[in-house]
Design a protein around this motif. Structure first.
Motif, PDB file in Angstrom:
ATOM      1  N   VAL A 272      70.538  34.761  29.203  1.00 26.06           N
ATOM      2  CA  VAL A 272      70.527  36.255  29.962  1.00 26.06           C
ATOM      3  C   VAL A 272      71.654  37.014  28.925  1.00 26.06           C
ATOM      4  CG1 VAL A 272      72.092  37.279  31.713  1.00 26.06           C
ATOM      5  CG2 VAL A 272      70.407  35.220  32.418  1.00 26.06           C
ATOM      6  N   LEU A 273      72.769  36.485  28.525  1.00 26.54           N
ATOM      7  CA  LEU A 273      73.514  37.189  27.789  1.00 26.54           C
ATOM      8  C   LEU A 273      73.010  37.778  26.529  1.00 26.54           C
ATOM      9  CD1 LEU A 273      76.251  38.583  27.081  1.00 26.54           C
ATOM     10  CD2 LEU A 273      77.135  36.307  26.394  1.00 26.54           C
ATOM     11  N   SER A 274      72.296  36.760  25.759  1.00 25.30           N
ATOM     12  CA  SER A 274      71.665  36.989  24.693  1.00 25.30           C
ATOM     13  C   SER A 274      70.543  38.349  24.898  1.00 25.30           C
ATOM     14  CB  SER A 274      70.876  35.880  24.045  1.00 25.30           C
ATOM     15  OG  SER A 274      71.683  34.538  23.785  1.00 25.30           O
ATOM     16  N   ILE A 275      69.771  38.123  25.827  1.00 29.68           N
ATOM     17  CA  ILE A 275      68.965  39.230  26.084  1.00 29.68           C
ATOM     18  C   ILE A 275      69.395  40.519  26.447  1.00 29.68           C
ATOM     19  CG2 ILE A 275      67.193  39.837  28.083  1.00 29.68           C
ATOM     20  CD1 ILE A 275      66.573  36.991  28.586  1.00 29.68           C
ATOM     21  N   MET A 276      70.661  40.318  27.025  1.00 30.22           N
ATOM     22  CA  MET A 276      71.488  41.753  27.208  1.00 30.22           C
ATOM     23  C   MET A 276      71.938  42.123  26.103  1.00 30.22           C
ATOM     24  SD  MET A 276      71.341  42.289  30.594  1.00 30.22           S
ATOM     25  CE  MET A 276      72.583  43.487  31.162  1.00 30.22           C
ATOM     26  N   ILE A 277      72.435  41.496  25.255  1.00 34.53           N
ATOM     27  CA  ILE A 277      72.781  41.991  23.727  1.00 34.53           C
ATOM     28  C   ILE A 277      71.686  42.599  23.297  1.00 34.53           C
ATOM     29  CG2 ILE A 277      73.700  41.060  21.551  1.00 34.53           C
ATOM     30  CD1 ILE A 277      75.622  39.329  23.249  1.00 34.53           C
ATOM     31  N   VAL A 278      70.697  41.971  22.890  1.00 38.57           N
ATOM     32  CA  VAL A 278      69.542  42.528  22.043  1.00 38.57           C
ATOM     33  C   VAL A 278      69.032  43.992  22.685  1.00 38.57           C
ATOM     34  CG1 VAL A 278      67.234  42.013  21.471  1.00 38.57           C
ATOM     35  CG2 VAL A 278      68.653  40.062  21.060  1.00 38.57           C
ATOM     36  N   TRP A 415      75.815  45.409  31.049  1.00 37.60           N
ATOM     37  CA  TRP A 415      75.063  46.155  32.057  1.00 37.60           C
ATOM     38  C   TRP A 415      75.812  47.556  32.425  1.00 37.60           C
ATOM     39  CZ3 TRP A 415      70.399  47.290  34.062  1.00 37.60           C
ATOM     40  CH2 TRP A 415      70.361  47.887  35.340  1.00 37.60           C
ATOM     41  N   GLN A 416      76.857  47.453  32.778  1.00 33.47           N
ATOM     42  CA  GLN A 416      77.760  48.872  33.076  1.00 33.47           C
ATOM     43  C   GLN A 416      77.740  49.876  32.054  1.00 33.47           C
ATOM     44  OE1 GLN A 416      81.218  48.098  35.852  1.00 33.47           O
ATOM     45  NE2 GLN A 416      80.939  46.127  35.067  1.00 33.47           N
ATOM     46  N   GLU A 417      77.852  49.363  30.682  1.00 29.90           N
ATOM     47  CA  GLU A 417      77.558  50.172  29.713  1.00 29.90           C
ATOM     48  C   GLU A 417      76.186  50.659  29.471  1.00 29.90           C
ATOM     49  OE1 GLU A 417      79.995  50.977  27.223  1.00 29.90           O
ATOM     50  OE2 GLU A 417      81.449  50.176  28.879  1.00 29.90           O
ATOM     51  N   MET A 418      75.187  50.138  29.843  1.00 30.22           N
ATOM     52  CA  MET A 418      73.782  50.448  29.880  1.00 30.22           C
ATOM     53  C   MET A 418      73.792  51.680  30.922  1.00 30.22           C
ATOM     54  SD  MET A 418      71.452  47.352  29.456  1.00 30.22           S
ATOM     55  CE  MET A 418      71.406  45.946  28.088  1.00 30.22           C
ATOM     56  N   GLN A 430      66.712  50.183  32.026  1.00 31.36           N
ATOM     57  CA  GLN A 430      67.549  49.702  33.007  1.00 31.36           C
ATOM     58  C   GLN A 430      66.570  49.276  34.030  1.00 31.36           C
ATOM     59  OE1 GLN A 430      70.299  52.994  33.959  1.00 31.36           O
ATOM     60  NE2 GLN A 430      70.845  53.315  31.826  1.00 31.36           N
ATOM     61  N   GLU A 431      65.779  49.816  34.578  1.00 32.13           N
ATOM     62  CA  GLU A 431      64.993  49.418  35.730  1.00 32.13           C
ATOM     63  C   GLU A 431      64.110  48.128  35.304  1.00 32.13           C
ATOM     64  OE1 GLU A 431      62.076  52.596  36.834  1.00 32.13           O
ATOM     65  OE2 GLU A 431      63.781  54.143  37.129  1.00 32.13           O
ATOM     66  N   ARG A 432      63.414  48.009  34.158  1.00 35.94           N
ATOM     67  CA  ARG A 432      62.994  46.704  33.574  1.00 35.94           C
ATOM     68  C   ARG A 432      63.824  45.719  33.648  1.00 35.94           C
ATOM     69  NH1 ARG A 432      59.832  49.856  28.665  1.00 35.94           N
ATOM     70  NH2 ARG A 432      58.093  50.772  30.024  1.00 35.94           N
ATOM     71  N   ILE A 433      65.109  45.924  33.103  1.00 36.65           N
ATOM     72  CA  ILE A 433      66.293  44.827  32.971  1.00 36.65           C
ATOM     73  C   ILE A 433      66.699  44.476  34.439  1.00 36.65           C
ATOM     74  CG2 ILE A 433      68.591  44.515  32.550  1.00 36.65           C
ATOM     75  CD1 ILE A 433      68.366  46.223  30.077  1.00 36.65           C
ATOM     76  N   PHE A 434      66.871  45.420  35.540  1.00 35.70           N
ATOM     77  CA  PHE A 434      67.006  45.048  36.593  1.00 35.70           C
ATOM     78  C   PHE A 434      66.036  44.189  37.413  1.00 35.70           C
ATOM     79  CE2 PHE A 434      68.277  46.446  41.133  1.00 35.70           C
ATOM     80  CZ  PHE A 434      69.331  45.818  41.100  1.00 35.70           C
ATOM     81  N   THR A 435      64.998  44.683  37.154  1.00 36.81           N
ATOM     82  CA  THR A 435      63.628  43.824  37.620  1.00 36.81           C
ATOM     83  C   THR A 435      63.589  42.336  37.075  1.00 36.81           C
ATOM     84  OG1 THR A 435      62.389  45.814  37.925  1.00 36.81           O
ATOM     85  CG2 THR A 435      61.182  43.975  37.879  1.00 36.81           C
ATOM     86  N   GLY A 436      63.747  42.307  35.882  1.00 41.20           N
ATOM     87  CA  GLY A 436      63.795  40.999  35.205  1.00 41.20           C
ATOM     88  C   GLY A 436      65.031  40.020  35.625  1.00 41.20           C
TER      89      GLY A 436
END
Length: 457
Positions: A272-278, A415-418, A430-436
């Motif tokens: 999860v962290l790796s995905i958010m970073i990329v 996520w808050q930075e996004m 953001q919508e795609r990340i939230f759905t994922g």
């Protein structure tokens, strides 16, 4: 009806209520009576709890407060544990929102909720549900709650008078577990110093009191006679060669064992962290070096973890290379240091750590007051410090909980930075990340429920 549901979910308190009932649904199917739970239940029939705990202090452990609570709860009934475990998970979710949420956006509150569900709770069954949760989840929840005044004092927020003793009681309980004692000590020490520097040598009395409690907890742990007795026995039973290792050997072992476990078992928190970073780096940086650094963690877990079987089928000789990299007990010794291939596990682990830290710096663009860096390093430190114990492998993956949650918290901060990005393309991402994340959390929750039901049968 749909609008009423949306209105209901806008209140952050209702999110906490939903978390409570989802956790209750999991815990209601659990009966804590196996492995270490069975041992404690049997001991309860042999005499008073206080006698048992006193003997344990002299002969086995400094976790006297934790074991007293554990024995009391197990003696009461299964449902006492069910309710308290549910409350502790809810308290953990509440504390995360109070400590790390910088705004009141609903997307942020829901993401914090999802991060709690993403944690693989099935790990807390490894030594018995009761013993493992009371020794790991409960001190961690209490530690997070006990650190809320740090945030409030640092931001000059008012603390209600009756909350002070509650925070201190939580701190005392958290300080009875070695890893959480290190967490709260590190947090209170760092922020006490920062407050003194910021406020020009003016000290906050309550911060000093809390810091002294953490120091007393560490002294209690270090001077407990039972810890010394247990250490001798565990060296013989779990790791006979442990005393031959130097301090650097142990630290190296802590690093390599941490990342080999996470990679080979495709750790969901790491992923999860790796995905958010990329996603963040690729959306905000065009520089090839930045993108290369950001892609290192996600590539490592996909190649060495998630898709390792597919990669090994395509490249048969890669299996040998993979096994060298992710050895749990990989160490550099006087016998093997001349062969450079033995350095691969440590080098790989250090590259991943470097990639995580540099990526976090790129995202938050500062070193000073970088909460994400502090959270990541403290979390990693709690796992590496397990290398100072001969049970580093016998304790299995339950000791990863603090590092795993630190990664989820860093992902929440990213996520808050996004959410600060307001462009149309950013909103779509953001919508795609939230759905994922909703999909991942749902699958993880169902997996945990199925695990509970199957192991119960």
């Amino acid at each position: 009806m749909k609008e009423k549901i949306k209105e209901f979910l806008k209140d952050g308190r209702k999110i906490i209520i939903i978390l409570f009932f989802l956790q209750l649904l999991l815990n209601i199917f659990i009966t804590p009576n196996r492995y270490d739970d069975e041992f404690f239940i049997r001991k309860l029939t042999e005499g008073p709890i206080i006698d048992f705990v006193s003997a344990r202090y002299s002969n086995w452990t400094s976790r006297v407060l934790i074991e007293f609570v554990l024995c009391t709860v197990l003696k009461m009934s299964k449902y006492a544990w069910v309710i308290l475990q549910t409350l502790m998970m809810t308290l953990l979710g509440y504390s995360v929102t109070k400590l790390f949420l910088k705004d009141e956006k609903q997307e942020t509150k829901w993401m914090a909720f999802l991060m709690i569900l993403i944690y693989p709770l099935s790990k807390m069954s490894s030594a018995g549900w009761g013993a493992t949760t009371v020794n790991y989840i409960w001190p961690f929840a209490m530690a997070m709650f006990a650190m809320i005044p740090i945030r409030k004092i640092f931001d000059n927020e008012k603390i209600k008078w009756y909350m002070y003793p509650l925070y201190s009681i939580a701190l005392i309980f958290a300080g009875n577990q070695e890893q959480t004692a290190a967490i709260v000590f590190g947090a209170y020490l760092i922020f006490t110093i920062l407050l003194i520097l910021r406020d020009k040598k003016k000290t906050n009395i309550y911060m000093i009191i809390q810091l002294l409690i953490t120091i007393a907890s560490l002294v209690f742990i270090l001077t407990c006679p039972g810890n010394s007795v247990r250490r001798v026995e565990e060296v013989g039973n779990c790791y006979p060669d442990f005393e031959t290792l130097s301090f650097l050997d142990k630290i190296s072992l802590g690093v390599t064992s941490t990342f080999s476990e996470m990679l080979i078992n495709s750790n969901i928190c790491f992923l999860v962290l790796s995905i958010m970073i990329v996603i963040y780096i690729y959306n905000n940086y065009k520089d090839k070096f930045c993108r290369t650094v950001a892609v290192i963690p996600i590539t490592s877990i996909l190649v060495l973890g998630v898709f390792k079987d597919i990669v090994c089928r395509i490249f048969p000789y890669f299996d040998m290379y993979k096994n060298i990299i992710i050895q749990e007990k990989a160490m550099i010794t006087a016998d093997n240091y001349t062969n450079l291939i033995n350095f691969l596990p440590l080098i790989t682990s250090l590259i991943i750590i470097f990639a995580f830290i540099l990526s976090i710096l790129l995202i938050f663009k500062k070193l000073r007051n970088n909460v994400a860096i502090v959270v990541f390093i403290i979390g990693l430190g709690t796992r590496i410090m397990m290398a100072l114990s001969p049970t580093i492998f016998a304790s299995t993956n339950r000791t990863f909980i603090f590092f795993e949650f630190s990664m989820l918290i860093v992902a929440l901060l990213i996520w808050q930075e996004m959410l600060k990005k307001e462009e149309k393309n950013d909103k779509k991402i953001q919508e795609r990340i939230f759905t994922g994340m909703k999909i991942i959390a749902t699958i993880q929750y169902i997996n945990t429920l199925l695990f509970i039901l199957i192991t119960k049968v």
